[in-house]
Design an enzyme around this catalytic site. Structure first.
Site, PDB file in Angstrom:
ATOM      1  N   CYS A  66     -32.902  25.950 103.216  1.00 32.83           N
ATOM      2  CA  CYS A  66     -32.146  24.793 103.711  1.00 32.83           C
ATOM      3  C   CYS A  66     -32.667  24.326 105.084  1.00 32.83           C
ATOM      4  CB  CYS A  66     -30.690  25.152 103.883  1.00 32.83           C
ATOM      5  SG  CYS A  66     -29.952  25.892 102.448  1.00 32.83           S
TER       6      CYS A  66
ATOM      7  N   ARG B 163     -40.007  23.311 102.970  1.00 33.37           N
ATOM      8  CA  ARG B 163     -39.291  24.587 102.920  1.00 33.37           C
ATOM      9  C   ARG B 163     -38.620  24.807 101.571  1.00 33.37           C
ATOM     10  NH1 ARG B 163     -37.709  26.201 108.410  1.00 33.37           N
ATOM     11  NH2 ARG B 163     -35.964  27.260 107.467  1.00 33.37           N
TER      12      ARG B 163
ATOM     13  N   TRP C 256     -30.807  24.310  99.592  1.00 27.08           N
ATOM     14  CA  TRP C 256     -31.425  25.177  98.587  1.00 27.08           C
ATOM     15  C   TRP C 256     -30.286  26.041  98.071  1.00 27.08           C
ATOM     16  CZ3 TRP C 256     -32.478  30.519  98.031  1.00 27.08           C
ATOM     17  CH2 TRP C 256     -33.488  30.834  97.128  1.00 27.08           C
TER      18      TRP C 256
ATOM     19  N   ASN D 291     -26.649  26.323 107.191  1.00 29.09           N
ATOM     20  CA  ASN D 291     -27.649  27.208 106.568  1.00 29.09           C
ATOM     21  C   ASN D 291     -27.104  28.617 106.682  1.00 29.09           C
ATOM     22  OD1 ASN D 291     -29.294  25.016 106.382  1.00 29.09           O
ATOM     23  ND2 ASN D 291     -30.849  25.745 107.816  1.00 29.09           N
ATOM     24  N   GLY D 292     -27.305  29.415 105.636  1.00 29.95           N
ATOM     25  CA  GLY D 292     -26.836  30.802 105.685  1.00 29.95           C
ATOM     26  C   GLY D 292     -25.811  31.052 104.603  1.00 29.95           C
TER      27      GLY D 292
ATOM     28  N   GLU E 231     -51.445  40.467  95.433  1.00 28.54           N
ATOM     29  CA  GLU E 231     -51.303  39.133  96.030  1.00 28.54           C
ATOM     30  C   GLU E 231     -51.833  38.045  95.077  1.00 28.54           C
ATOM     31  OE1 GLU E 231     -49.677  37.836  98.280  1.00 28.54           O
ATOM     32  OE2 GLU E 231     -50.699  35.999  98.852  1.00 28.54           O
TER      33      GLU E 231
ATOM     34  N   LYS F 185     -49.557  34.996  93.664  1.00 25.91           N
ATOM     35  CA  LYS F 185     -49.918  33.576  93.814  1.00 25.91           C
ATOM     36  C   LYS F 185     -49.811  32.872  92.470  1.00 25.91           C
ATOM     37  CE  LYS F 185     -49.560  33.062  97.142  1.00 25.91           C
ATOM     38  NZ  LYS F 185     -49.244  34.011  98.135  1.00 25.91           N
TER      39      LYS F 185
ATOM     40  N   GLU G 218     -46.019  32.552  91.137  1.00 31.04           N
ATOM     41  CA  GLU G 218     -45.062  31.695  91.845  1.00 31.04           C
ATOM     42  C   GLU G 218     -45.356  30.203  91.697  1.00 31.04           C
ATOM     43  OE1 GLU G 218     -44.816  32.558  96.048  1.00 31.04           O
ATOM     44  OE2 GLU G 218     -46.959  32.781  96.189  1.00 31.04           O
TER      45      GLU G 218
ATOM     46  N   HIS H 205     -52.277  54.165  82.472  1.00 35.14           N
ATOM     47  CA  HIS H 205     -50.973  54.832  82.406  1.00 35.14           C
ATOM     48  C   HIS H 205     -49.892  53.899  81.848  1.00 35.14           C
ATOM     49  CE1 HIS H 205     -52.598  58.286  84.453  1.00 35.14           C
ATOM     50  NE2 HIS H 205     -53.156  57.472  85.331  1.00 35.14           N
TER      51      HIS H 205
ATOM     52  N   LYS I 266     -39.595  28.058 101.261  1.00 34.53           N
ATOM     53  CA  LYS I 266     -40.647  28.526 102.155  1.00 34.53           C
ATOM     54  C   LYS I 266     -40.200  29.702 103.010  1.00 34.53           C
ATOM     55  CE  LYS I 266     -44.568  28.688 104.172  1.00 34.53           C
ATOM     56  NZ  LYS I 266     -45.534  29.509 103.417  1.00 34.53           N
TER      57      LYS I 266
HETATM   58  C1  F6R Z   1     -45.427  34.080  98.743  1.00 35.38           C
HETATM   59  C2  F6R Z   1     -44.594  33.865  99.910  1.00 35.38           C
HETATM   60  C3  F6R Z   1     -43.463  34.808 100.149  1.00 35.38           C
HETATM   61  C4  F6R Z   1     -43.406  35.173 101.641  1.00 35.38           C
HETATM   62  C5  F6R Z   1     -42.150  36.018 101.928  1.00 35.38           C
HETATM   63  C6  F6R Z   1     -42.124  36.476 103.362  1.00 35.38           C
HETATM   64  O1  F6R Z   1     -46.435  33.127  98.659  1.00 35.38           O
HETATM   65  O2  F6R Z   1     -44.785  32.963 100.660  1.00 35.38           O
HETATM   66  O3  F6R Z   1     -43.558  35.949  99.355  1.00 35.38           O
HETATM   67  O4  F6R Z   1     -44.559  35.877 101.968  1.00 35.38           O
HETATM   68  O5  F6R Z   1     -41.016  35.265 101.649  1.00 35.38           O
HETATM   69  O6  F6R Z   1     -42.139  35.393 104.234  1.00 35.38           O
HETATM   70  P1  F6R Z   1     -42.490  35.554 105.760  1.00 35.38           P
HETATM   71  O7  F6R Z   1     -43.914  35.978 105.845  1.00 35.38           O
HETATM   72  O8  F6R Z   1     -42.264  34.203 106.352  1.00 35.38           O
HETATM   73  O9  F6R Z   1     -41.575  36.601 106.303  1.00 35.38           O
END
Ligand code: F6R
Length: 610
Positions: free
Chosen positions: A2, A27, A74, A100-101, A483, A487, A490, A506, A605
């Site tokens: 949000c 975000r 959000w 927010n929250g 990772e 990617k 998501e 395994h 984000k």
């Molecule tokens: C994946 C992604 C999330 C963030 C996670 C932590 O592409 O962006 O998995 O890495 O939400 O976010 P930060 O680094 O901002 O604490």
């Protein structure tokens, strides 16, 4: 997650609010709304969907007023529809609130308020707070007092902004766990959850800390604690380059940020390499270096992509500094009773510096008296401010929801920290100089990989219709496999799993058939022979092999269906190179599948809720 924007001054508020909300679009959100006060009335407009649509409606209907608040939501409590969108108003239609929250005790409060005759229009937790403010406002007729009293009854997290049509010269904001920044202009004030929303109007900002509340009138600003005690705040000058949050000719922020990496990796090292001594210089941790160097144990904690960077950090620190390291998800760390003592150093990693679980981990670690270091990208973020020492990534704003450039900068910064600590313990100066030389040419090597993006796009086209992917790597490249899989899932919604390559036999091997693409990170390093055996195991079951290999390795071509080359580098630095083709692969697959790469479904984000 949000977004909050608020304005009080002498200009029309709604264009400022809409522009600010657009800056926060990245975000992630599902609905948006704006409220202003004009000629003694509260005006409000909100809807599900994109800000452009809200803007079109506002342009048609007009929304006057020089005081206002705007929000992107959000969804957490209640569906993402127009009703549940913020702002929320009270029964009298005079008070509007954005939040927010999460209000944890909302259901108890809601019942009490309903019993007193309040009528609720939404399924949100937030609406409870605006009715609670209304209840106290009825008693004392002062918005500031009413907000204060209401907040004292709230359990949970909040960043809020409140206006009231009876008080056209008052904008109130408060924070507990959700970031709030105030912008100070000329007879005008701005409120936002992220400095990007207000950077075009002012460079003078002050950040609220938890349990603080700001009351803004056009001619003055007063910040106190929620329970009305005075606090001293510093006005900071932020230099924010707005160009950095534009797409700059790319179709998506994600691609722009992937392509920026030669520069962002360079920026993470700028001024930090000491060539002649073969070491690094990290001003932000200098004053706490001893505690790190003499730590008996290091605990790295983070979420998501940052957690993957932490895993690489574990390998680096253990190999070169020989301090035992553990890595733990921040969400788990905070709810266990972790064993910490004065000899343990906790290092948290967070791009945004606002991730709720990571911030809570910082607080838990500090409560237990551990020294806490932070590796963050966003300057002035909560984690950056609350840790004892820290290193900034200097990667510039990361807008793409899928983290890319922050990851390579995190790994770069971890390698600098490792180099510094190793040189203070057992590493020789000649080895240190060799590492510095290699770090210096890494951005060029990244550029070289990016230049092959067309080849990766072709591979992506071939596999974009698959439903499952496996990613396998060993050693430093095991976290890269995780990772790469993250990617892909998501942004393309393809199911993907990352494993240490040897784990395949395994269990996951059961999944392999001629319909399963398997991405191997098979660079020429200490586990090369072993990974070739793992490739054979996949080929024997007719799986399709995409190999990330080291330039000059022709042999691997005889084993893989597709080979993507990276230039050779030192083994502990390979993740900075091997992740690049995996980012591109995920990006092009998602684009081929028609996915909205910058606004992936269900994702935000910065995850500022638990
Ligand atoms: C994946 C992604 C999330 C963030 C996670 C932590 O592409 O962006 O998995 O890495 O939400 O976010 P930060 O680094 O901002 O604490």
């Amino acid at each position: 997650m949000c977004g909050i924007v608020g304005y009080i001054g002498n200009r029309e508020a709604s264009p400022i609010l809409l522009e600010g909300l657009k800056r926060l679009e990245y975000r992630g959100y599902d609905s948006a709304g704006v409220s202003t006060v004009a000629t003694g009335k509260l005006l409000m407009h909100k809807r599900s969907g994109k800000i452009n649509e809200l803007e079109r409606e506002l342009t048609m209907r007009g929304m006057p007023g020089t005081l206002g608040i705007g929000h992107t939501r959000w969804a957490t409590h209640g569906e993402p529809n127009s009703e549940n969108a913020h702002p929320h108003d009270d029964c009298t239609g005079k008070i509007a609130l954005i939040h927010n929250g999460i209000i944890e005790n909302y259901s108890v409060l809601k019942k009490e308020l309903q019993a007193k005759g309040h009528h609720f229009k939404t399924q949100t937790d937030t609406e409870t707070l605006v009715h609670l403010i209304e209840e106290f406002y009825k008693e004392n007729g002062l918005l500031e007092k009413a907000v204060r009293k209401a907040l004292l009854l709230i359990k949970g997290t909040y960043g809020i902004a409140v206006i009231c049509s009876d008080e056209p010269d008052t904008l109130i904001t408060a924070r507990n766990g959700s970031p709030i920044v105030l912008g100070i202009g000329n007879h005008e004030y701005f409120v936002a959850s992220d400095v990007a929303a207000i950077a075009e109007h002012t460079c003078n900002v002050t950040y609220l800390d938890d349990n603080e509340m700001a009351v803004m009138h056009r001619e003055n600003l007063v910040i106190k604690t929620i329970d009305d005690r005075p606090v001293e705040k510093r006005v900071e000058h932020v230099a924010f380059d707005l160009e950095k949050i534009e797409k700059g000719g790319y179709h998506h922020f994600m691609l722009k940020e992937i392509m920026e990496q030669p520069q962002t990796i360079f920026d993470s090292m700028r001024g930090r390499l000491v060539e002649e001594e073969g070491t690094a210089k990290l001003g932000g941790i200098q004053h706490e270096l001893e505690s790190l160097l003499y730590a008996r144990r290091v605990l790295l904690s983070a979420c998501g992509t940052s957690w993957h960077a932490a895993l690489i950090g574990e390998y680096m620190i253990e190999e070169y500094v020989r301090i035992p390291v553990e890595v733990e998800y921040a969400s788990e760390f905070r709810y266990r009773d972790p064993i910490l003592d004065r000899d343990t150093v906790v290092i948290v990693i967070s791009q945004s510096g606002e991730t709720a679980d990571t911030l809570a981990a910082v607080r838990e670690a500090k409560r237990k008296r551990a020294k806490v270091f932070g590796i963050c990208n966003v300057v002035g973020s909560s984690i950056a401010r609350e840790t004892d020492a820290g290193i900034y990534l200097h990667a510039g704003p990361e807008i793409g929801v899928a983290s890319t450039k922050a990851f390579t900068s995190q790994v770069t910064v971890l390698s600098l920290m490792t180099l510094l600590l190793a040189r203070m313990s057992s590493m020789s100066s000649s080895r240190g100089r060799e590492i510095v030389q290699e770090l210096k040419i890494l951005p060029e090597k990244v550029k070289q990989i990016l230049n092959a993006h067309k080849d990766i796009e072709q591979i992506a086209a071939k596999y974009a219709n698959k439903q499952n992917f496996l990613y396998l790597g060993r050693g430093y490249n095991f976290p890269v496999a995780l990772e790469g899989a993250l990617k892909l899932k998501e942004i393309s919604y393809i199911h993907a799993e990352g494993y240490p390559a040897a784990e395949m036999k395994h269990g996951p091997i059961a999944l392999i058939d001629d319909n399963m693409p398997v991405v191997f990170i098979a660079t020429k390093d200490s586990s090369y022979e072993k990974i070739i055996s793992n490739i054979e195991e996949v080929r024997a079951r007719k799986g399709k092999v995409i190999a990330i290999a080291t330039e000059g390795d022709d042999f691997i071509k005889t084993k893989a269906d597709h080979t993507i080359y990276i230039p050779p580098t030192l083994e502990f630095l390979t993740p900075i190179l091997t992740i690049i083709p995996l980012q591109l692969l995920a990006y092009y697959i998602a684009v081929k599948r028609g996915c909205d790469v910058d606004q992936p479904r269900n994702l935000a984000k910065s995850v500022t809720v638990e």
